[in-house]
Design a protein around this motif. Structure first.
Motif, PDB file in Angstrom:
ATOM      1  N   LEU A  41      15.581 -40.124  -1.827  1.00 39.94           N
ATOM      2  CA  LEU A  41      16.183 -41.452  -1.869  1.00 39.94           C
ATOM      3  C   LEU A  41      17.690 -41.350  -2.061  1.00 39.94           C
ATOM      4  O   LEU A  41      18.464 -42.044  -1.391  1.00 39.94           O
ATOM      5  N   GLU A  42      18.136 -40.465  -2.940  1.00 38.29           N
ATOM      6  CA  GLU A  42      19.568 -40.274  -3.175  1.00 38.29           C
ATOM      7  C   GLU A  42      20.268 -39.769  -1.908  1.00 38.29           C
ATOM      8  O   GLU A  42      21.358 -40.234  -1.571  1.00 38.29           O
ATOM      9  N   GLU A  43      19.650 -38.844  -1.193  1.00 39.46           N
ATOM     10  CA  GLU A  43      20.212 -38.348   0.064  1.00 39.46           C
ATOM     11  C   GLU A  43      20.357 -39.469   1.082  1.00 39.46           C
ATOM     12  O   GLU A  43      21.363 -39.563   1.792  1.00 39.46           O
ATOM     13  N   GLU A  44      19.339 -40.318   1.177  1.00 40.77           N
ATOM     14  CA  GLU A  44      19.366 -41.428   2.137  1.00 40.77           C
ATOM     15  C   GLU A  44      20.469 -42.429   1.770  1.00 40.77           C
ATOM     16  O   GLU A  44      21.178 -42.928   2.642  1.00 40.77           O
ATOM     17  N   LEU A  45      20.624 -42.716   0.489  1.00 33.74           N
ATOM     18  CA  LEU A  45      21.692 -43.622   0.051  1.00 33.74           C
ATOM     19  C   LEU A  45      23.063 -43.025   0.339  1.00 33.74           C
ATOM     20  O   LEU A  45      23.981 -43.729   0.768  1.00 33.74           O
ATOM     21  N   GLU A  46      23.212 -41.740   0.120  1.00 30.25           N
ATOM     22  CA  GLU A  46      24.486 -41.069   0.390  1.00 30.25           C
ATOM     23  C   GLU A  46      24.803 -41.098   1.889  1.00 30.25           C
ATOM     24  O   GLU A  46      25.942 -41.307   2.283  1.00 30.25           O
ATOM     25  N   ARG A  47      23.773 -40.917   2.713  1.00 30.75           N
ATOM     26  CA  ARG A  47      23.969 -40.948   4.169  1.00 30.75           C
ATOM     27  C   ARG A  47      24.432 -42.328   4.630  1.00 30.75           C
ATOM     28  O   ARG A  47      25.244 -42.454   5.540  1.00 30.75           O
ATOM     29  N   ALA A  48      23.937 -43.370   3.984  1.00 32.25           N
ATOM     30  CA  ALA A  48      24.267 -44.743   4.386  1.00 32.25           C
ATOM     31  C   ALA A  48      25.593 -45.232   3.806  1.00 32.25           C
ATOM     32  O   ALA A  48      26.131 -46.237   4.265  1.00 32.25           O
ATOM     33  N   ARG A  49      26.129 -44.522   2.815  1.00 26.61           N
ATOM     34  CA  ARG A  49      27.373 -44.942   2.163  1.00 26.61           C
ATOM     35  C   ARG A  49      28.554 -44.798   3.122  1.00 26.61           C
ATOM     36  O   ARG A  49      28.673 -43.806   3.833  1.00 26.61           O
ATOM     37  N   LEU A  50      29.423 -45.803   3.138  1.00 33.65           N
ATOM     38  CA  LEU A  50      30.592 -45.774   4.014  1.00 33.65           C
ATOM     39  C   LEU A  50      31.633 -44.783   3.497  1.00 33.65           C
ATOM     40  O   LEU A  50      31.809 -44.642   2.287  1.00 33.65           O
ATOM     41  N   THR A  55      35.443 -47.858   5.239  1.00 31.97           N
ATOM     42  CA  THR A  55      35.681 -48.989   4.340  1.00 31.97           C
ATOM     43  C   THR A  55      36.992 -49.679   4.682  1.00 31.97           C
ATOM     44  O   THR A  55      37.070 -50.910   4.728  1.00 31.97           O
ATOM     45  N   GLU A  56      38.034 -48.894   4.964  1.00 33.20           N
ATOM     46  CA  GLU A  56      39.333 -49.466   5.324  1.00 33.20           C
ATOM     47  C   GLU A  56      39.261 -50.205   6.661  1.00 33.20           C
ATOM     48  O   GLU A  56      39.811 -51.299   6.819  1.00 33.20           O
ATOM     49  N   LEU A  57      38.562 -49.625   7.648  1.00 32.77           N
ATOM     50  CA  LEU A  57      38.416 -50.296   8.938  1.00 32.77           C
ATOM     51  C   LEU A  57      37.665 -51.624   8.784  1.00 32.77           C
ATOM     52  O   LEU A  57      38.043 -52.636   9.388  1.00 32.77           O
ATOM     53  N   LEU A  58      36.628 -51.629   7.977  1.00 33.37           N
ATOM     54  CA  LEU A  58      35.868 -52.854   7.750  1.00 33.37           C
ATOM     55  C   LEU A  58      36.728 -53.904   7.044  1.00 33.37           C
ATOM     56  O   LEU A  58      36.697 -55.082   7.389  1.00 33.37           O
ATOM     57  N   ARG A  59      37.518 -53.468   6.060  1.00 31.22           N
ATOM     58  CA  ARG A  59      38.408 -54.395   5.354  1.00 31.22           C
ATOM     59  C   ARG A  59      39.403 -55.025   6.321  1.00 31.22           C
ATOM     60  O   ARG A  59      39.613 -56.240   6.328  1.00 31.22           O
ATOM     61  N   ARG A  60      40.006 -54.213   7.178  1.00 32.98           N
ATOM     62  CA  ARG A  60      40.968 -54.741   8.158  1.00 32.98           C
ATOM     63  C   ARG A  60      40.298 -55.671   9.156  1.00 32.98           C
ATOM     64  O   ARG A  60      40.862 -56.686   9.549  1.00 32.98           O
ATOM     65  N   PHE A  61      39.099 -55.309   9.614  1.00 28.72           N
ATOM     66  CA  PHE A  61      38.358 -56.133  10.558  1.00 28.72           C
ATOM     67  C   PHE A  61      38.077 -57.504   9.962  1.00 28.72           C
ATOM     68  O   PHE A  61      38.232 -58.529  10.624  1.00 28.72           O
ATOM     69  N   ARG A  62      37.679 -57.533   8.708  1.00 24.74           N
ATOM     70  CA  ARG A  62      37.372 -58.810   8.056  1.00 24.74           C
ATOM     71  C   ARG A  62      38.611 -59.676   7.859  1.00 24.74           C
ATOM     72  O   ARG A  62      38.513 -60.904   7.857  1.00 24.74           O
ATOM     73  N   ARG A  63      39.776 -59.071   7.697  1.00 28.37           N
ATOM     74  CA  ARG A  63      41.009 -59.826   7.446  1.00 28.37           C
ATOM     75  C   ARG A  63      41.689 -60.329   8.722  1.00 28.37           C
ATOM     76  O   ARG A  63      42.556 -61.190   8.653  1.00 28.37           O
ATOM     77  N   THR A  64      41.314 -59.793   9.866  1.00 30.29           N
ATOM     78  CA  THR A  64      41.978 -60.170  11.106  1.00 30.29           C
ATOM     79  C   THR A  64      41.471 -61.531  11.601  1.00 30.29           C
ATOM     80  O   THR A  64      40.512 -62.087  11.073  1.00 30.29           O
ATOM     81  N   SER A  65      42.123 -62.036  12.611  1.00 31.20           N
ATOM     82  CA  SER A  65      41.749 -63.345  13.159  1.00 31.20           C
ATOM     83  C   SER A  65      40.420 -63.251  13.916  1.00 31.20           C
ATOM     84  O   SER A  65      39.987 -62.170  14.323  1.00 31.20           O
ATOM     85  N   ALA A  66      39.810 -64.403  14.126  1.00 27.27           N
ATOM     86  CA  ALA A  66      38.548 -64.466  14.864  1.00 27.27           C
ATOM     87  C   ALA A  66      38.741 -63.953  16.289  1.00 27.27           C
ATOM     88  O   ALA A  66      37.868 -63.273  16.841  1.00 27.27           O
ATOM     89  N   GLU A  67      39.883 -64.239  16.882  1.00 25.66           N
ATOM     90  CA  GLU A  67      40.162 -63.777  18.249  1.00 25.66           C
ATOM     91  C   GLU A  67      40.224 -62.246  18.303  1.00 25.66           C
ATOM     92  O   GLU A  67      39.661 -61.629  19.203  1.00 25.66           O
ATOM     93  N   ASN A  68      40.903 -61.648  17.337  1.00 29.41           N
ATOM     94  CA  ASN A  68      40.980 -60.184  17.305  1.00 29.41           C
ATOM     95  C   ASN A  68      39.605 -59.563  17.073  1.00 29.41           C
ATOM     96  O   ASN A  68      39.283 -58.523  17.661  1.00 29.41           O
ATOM     97  N   ARG A  69      38.791 -60.176  16.237  1.00 31.96           N
ATOM     98  CA  ARG A  69      37.439 -59.660  16.002  1.00 31.96           C
ATOM     99  C   ARG A  69      36.618 -59.706  17.285  1.00 31.96           C
ATOM    100  O   ARG A  69      35.889 -58.766  17.612  1.00 31.96           O
TER     101      ARG A  69
END
Length: 78
Positions: A41-50, A55-69
């Motif tokens: 279970l710990e291995e699977e959680l580690e594999r799924a962790r960003l 994490t930075e790409l997701l943060r930037r994606f969320r902050r950009t405009s709807a058009e850019n997304r």
């Protein structure tokens, strides 16, 4: 007049409880070792962790405009 039977009250059977709780996603039988299952279970959680980069790409994606997304999703989809 017909003979009428009395209606008996029915109680559903309670599931057997042996003192062991079942954790979601971990199927144990009597031969499995809990530590092995928790390690998997710990291995699977580690594999799924960003990663930090993801994490930075997701943060930037969320902050950009709807058009850019929409444009990013078009590029990724096509």
């Amino acid at each position: 007049m017909q003979h009428m039977r009395s209606i008996q009250h029915w109680e559903p059977e309670e599931p057997e409880y042996d003192g062991q709780l079942e954790l979601p996603g971990i199927a144990l039988d009597k031969s499995d070792d809990l530590l092995v299952s928790l390690g998997e279970l710990e291995e699977e959680l580690e594999r799924a962790r960003l990663t930090l980069e993801e994490t930075e790409l997701l943060r930037r994606f969320r902050r950009t405009s709807a058009e850019n997304r929409r444009m990013v999703l078009q590029i990724l989809g096509g």
